[in-house]
Design an enzyme around this catalytic site. Structure first.
Site, mmCIF file in Angstrom:
data_model
loop_
_atom_site.group_PDB
_atom_site.id
_atom_site.type_symbol
_atom_site.label_atom_id
_atom_site.label_comp_id
_atom_site.label_asym_id
_atom_site.label_seq_id
_atom_site.Cartn_x
_atom_site.Cartn_y
_atom_site.Cartn_z
ATOM 1 N N TYR A 484 0.846 -1.205 0.000
ATOM 2 C CA TYR A 484 0.000 0.000 0.000
ATOM 3 C C TYR A 484 0.877 1.249 0.000
ATOM 4 C CZ TYR A 484 -3.848 3.148 0.895
ATOM 5 O OH TYR A 484 -4.766 4.160 0.776
ATOM 6 N N SER A 564 -6.397 0.777 -4.533
ATOM 7 C CA SER A 564 -6.514 2.208 -4.293
ATOM 8 C C SER A 564 -5.129 2.856 -4.444
ATOM 9 C CB SER A 564 -7.119 2.453 -2.910
ATOM 10 O OG SER A 564 -7.530 3.786 -2.780
ATOM 11 N N ASP A 648 -17.589 3.155 -8.188
ATOM 12 C CA ASP A 648 -16.530 3.637 -7.313
ATOM 13 C C ASP A 648 -16.449 5.154 -7.425
ATOM 14 O OD1 ASP A 648 -14.292 4.206 -5.833
ATOM 15 O OD2 ASP A 648 -13.050 2.619 -6.703
ATOM 16 N N HIS A 683 -15.791 1.139 -4.093
ATOM 17 C CA HIS A 683 -14.363 1.069 -3.769
ATOM 18 C C HIS A 683 -14.014 -0.181 -2.974
ATOM 19 C CE1 HIS A 683 -10.529 3.047 -3.922
ATOM 20 N NE2 HIS A 683 -10.369 3.007 -2.616
#
Length: 722
Positions: A484, A564, A648, A683
């Protein structure tokens, strides 16, 4: 000149001849019908530099052309996925492992004890309750009844102070836009009209009279992609119409902020308002609700820190802050003069990151020590009580509760241990197992190991690697590297059903704690932002190189995955080092770094990314790694499955659409570049279990198939190599 024929189907046949162990030839061919995505002549100019945007038309999520493109892309993708021989097997195994009862920590409201439960494969968790003097349970609210396909989900649930009235939010189709419904908790009857157009909001009750919530004015154009940047805090009094709700903060140009939240002290004496212009840093205001003429007064009037009030005793406020304390600390101050120059340290900053909570009349200071939980207990005078003895090495969460409750609950998990719930006596410090899952997975067969490796600039980065015991380090193990690296978010060890299925197949699952995250505090976060964002990609690349050098895997057996901001991580890594991995799996990614801030709340991410208009230096830097702008002709990119949802409105699907179009237009070689677009999905939050299972069956099937497996690795030595 625009092309008049947007969708000319082109056939591309992937043929790979591979030898089995007995040298027989296995021909593996799947025909993929790629839509030819039309190009337009859109050009933007940044600091006298022209940047072409040939797929700008895909940003229009309401157009028939985009709808047709989504349909034909899904046809191409599922035409490929349908031909993977063990996709159904993976789905069945996921369903079987998923099918166990899951229970959340209980909490008391009014005369009832509430808890969430899922009997196994229900699309959404159901909220149950028991009277406090009874063992008879009843369904209080079943989100599975909200819609036929499970795509309407429960967002949050809160209760009035006496527990007699409930207010809950729902999301439809995965959108961040919410509706709030008020119901009588005793009779379960709806009390008044539904509140609409609520977004990025809590529901904070004032006594039994009403609640505070936040929203934006409905944007012009598409509510799924149009920019929203002036958040407002409202107070809703029960029994009144939403149009009469009182605007508390955010209505003037001076009060314009992208994120505004209101919350109350447990004794209902104070209202606190947090206002931010980005995802990092906030102003903080307070109002004495016992004073009829009280006004909002600033506690901290700049966005140089992240600060919030965690509790109070009368006028004594306890605040959590990283002001002059990158790893966070707790301070106290009197509400009569709350400015930072009056703050006194209560729990001082340490070398480890603090994440505190309160319950049962105590503070619980959870520290991350190399991404592993350690918990200390303090009283309200700051006296150290004890180290909380945890069940093992992993991630503990919870400990929050009301002051009068002497039993707290916490969860404990790691990468190979399913989450269990423990009951904690706040006075004696004794933990007792409250609930343990009965799951078709033997944790004893797996192991996790934390390693430290050097990134490109010499920075030491931790990584946890999990796999079956007895793994042979031969460079041939299918491996998923997940990352991430942003927004001060920490990746702590936690159990995942899909990852367990992956490891059952002999797979390795590796998670590095990259810069940009919160594992080592604010400085670690800042080291992966704006002009230092490349550090995050370098950390991830170095993690892959470590796994290869130590023969956990090799490039032919490595997949990289992230969602993301992690989707950006995958997109940047695969365009910078396409030779490093066999499979790339960017999910709901931020992939157009020149335009991300023009959609919905994207401008709030500028603290981490910067924007293309900020300066020429920032523009050049963003353009230098923006995945959409760095797909090049003549390069063989890894087999890629881009995933997104058509609803999203956090990271709009246009990011993924444009990236997939670039890959399909420029890919060299036989690796497929596909996009899987989930309909009526956002999302990720609230995605029905049935859809989640299908997604993972497709992701794992695609990954293993492109690593060359013709049968599942757990069944046979089915690897074929050309």
């Amino acid at each position: 000149m625009k092309k008049l024929v947007p969708f000319l189907l082109l056939s591309l046949i992937f043929v790979a001849c591979k030898k089995t162990e007995n040298n027989s030839i296995v021909e593996r061919d799947i025909t993929v019908n790629y839509p030819e995505t039309k190009k337009v002549d859109t050009v933007d100019v940044y600091f006298e530099t022209e940047v072409k945007d040939p797929y700008r038309w895909l940003e229009d999520d309401r157009s028939k052309e985009t709808e047709d493109w989504v349909k034909t892309q899904n046809e191409a993708t599922f035409g490929y996925l349908d031909n993977i021989p063990y996709r159904k097997e993976l789905k069945e195994r996921l369903e079987k492992m998923w099918n166990y009862e899951k229970v959340g920590s209980p909490f008391k409201e009014g005369g009832y004890t509430y808890y969430y439960k899922n009997d196994g494969l229900q699309n959404q968790y159901v909220l149950y309750r028991k009277k406090n003097d009874s063992d008879t349970e009843e369904v209080f609210l079943d989100p599975n009844t909200f819609s036929d396909d499970g795509t309407t989900s429960l967002g949050s649930m809160t209760f009035s102070k006496n527990g007699k009235i409930a207010a809950y939010s729902i999301s439809e189709g995965g959108s961040d836009w919410r509706k709030i419904i008020v119901m009588d908790a005793e009779t379960k009857e709806i009390k008044e009209d539904t509140l609409i157009d609520v977004k990025f909001s809590g529901i904070s009750w004032y006594k039994n009279e009403g609640f505070y919530y936040s929203s934006y004015d409905k944007p012009e154009g598409s509510e799924l992609s149009a920019k929203t940047d002036q958040h407002k805090l409202y107070y809703h009094k029960l029994g009144t119409s939403q149009k009469d709700d009182k605007l508390v903060f955010g209505g003037t140009p001076e009060e314009k902020h992208r994120y505004v939240y209101g919350y109350l002290s447990e004794d209902d004496k104070y209202l606190f308002v947090s206002a931010s212009i980005s995802t990092s840093g906030n102003k903080l205001f307070m109002k004495d609700l016992t004073n009829p003429d009280g006004q909002l007064v600033p506690i901290i009037d700049n966005v140089d820190s992240d600060t919030y009030v965690i509790d109070n005793v009368g006028s004594k406020l306890y605040l959590v802050t990283n002001l002059d304390a990158p790893n966070q600390k707790i301070v106290t101050v009197d509400a009569s003069n709350p400015s930072p120059d009056q703050w006194q340290d209560f729990i001082a900053e340490t070398e480890n990151v603090l994440s505190p909570s309160t319950g049962g009349g105590y503070f619980f200071a959870e520290y991350m020590v190399d991404a592993v939980s350690k918990v200390k207990q303090y009283d309200y005078d700051g006296k150290f009580i004890r180290d909380v003895e945890l069940p093992g090495v992993g991630n503990a969460g919870g400990f929050g509760g009301k002051k009068e409750e002497k039993t707290d609950y916490y969860s404990f998990t790691n990468y190979n241990t399913p989450s269990s719930i423990y009951k904690y006596n706040v006075d004696t410090g004794e933990s007792e197992l409250y609930w343990k899952p009965s799951i078709d997975f033997n944790s004893d067969d797996y192991e996790s190991k934390q390693v430290f490796y050097n990134s490109k600039d010499g920075t030491k980065v931790p990584m946890i690697i999990t796999h079956k015991k007895g793994l042979e380090l031969n460079g041939k193990n299918p491996t998923i590297l997940y990352g991430y690296g942003g927004f001060n978010i920490s990746l702590n060890p936690s159990f995942s059903i899909p990852n367990s299925v992956w490891m059952e197949q002999g797979g390795v699952y590796a998670v590095p704690n990259l810069r940009g995250g919160g594992e080592y505090g604010k400085e670690w976060h800042k080291a992966g932002t704006q002009m230092q964002k490349q550090n995050v990609f370098d950390d991830f690349i170095a993690a892959a190189e470590y796994l290869i050098e130590n023969k956990y895997t090799s490039s032919e057996y490595l997949a990289i995955r992230g969602g993301s901001n992690g989707g950006l991580l995958v997109g940047a890594t695969m365009t910078q080092r396409p030779d490093l991995m066999k499979v790339a799996l960017p999910a709901v990614g931020v992939l157009d770094m020149l335009r991300y801030h023009t959609f919905t709340a994207g401008a709030g991410w500028a603290y981490d990314y910067g924007t293309a208009e900020q300066s020429k230096e920032m523009f050049d830097y963003l353009k230098g790694y923006s995945p959409v702008h760095n797909v090049k002709n003549g390069i063989e990119y890894p087999a890629t499955l881009v995933t997104t949802g058509d609803h999203d409105d956090r990271v709009v699907p246009a990011h993924s659409f444009k990236f997939a179009a670039e890959l399909q237009a420029k890919q060299t070689g036989n690796n497929p570049t596909l996009i899987r677009i989930e309909t009526d999905a956002g999302h990720g939050a609230g995605t029905p279990v049935s859809k989640t299972i299908e997604q993972y069956a497709d992701i794992f099937g695609f990954t293993l198939y492109n690593m060359g497996f013709d049968v599942l690795p757990s069944k046979t030595q089915g690897k074929v190599k050309g």
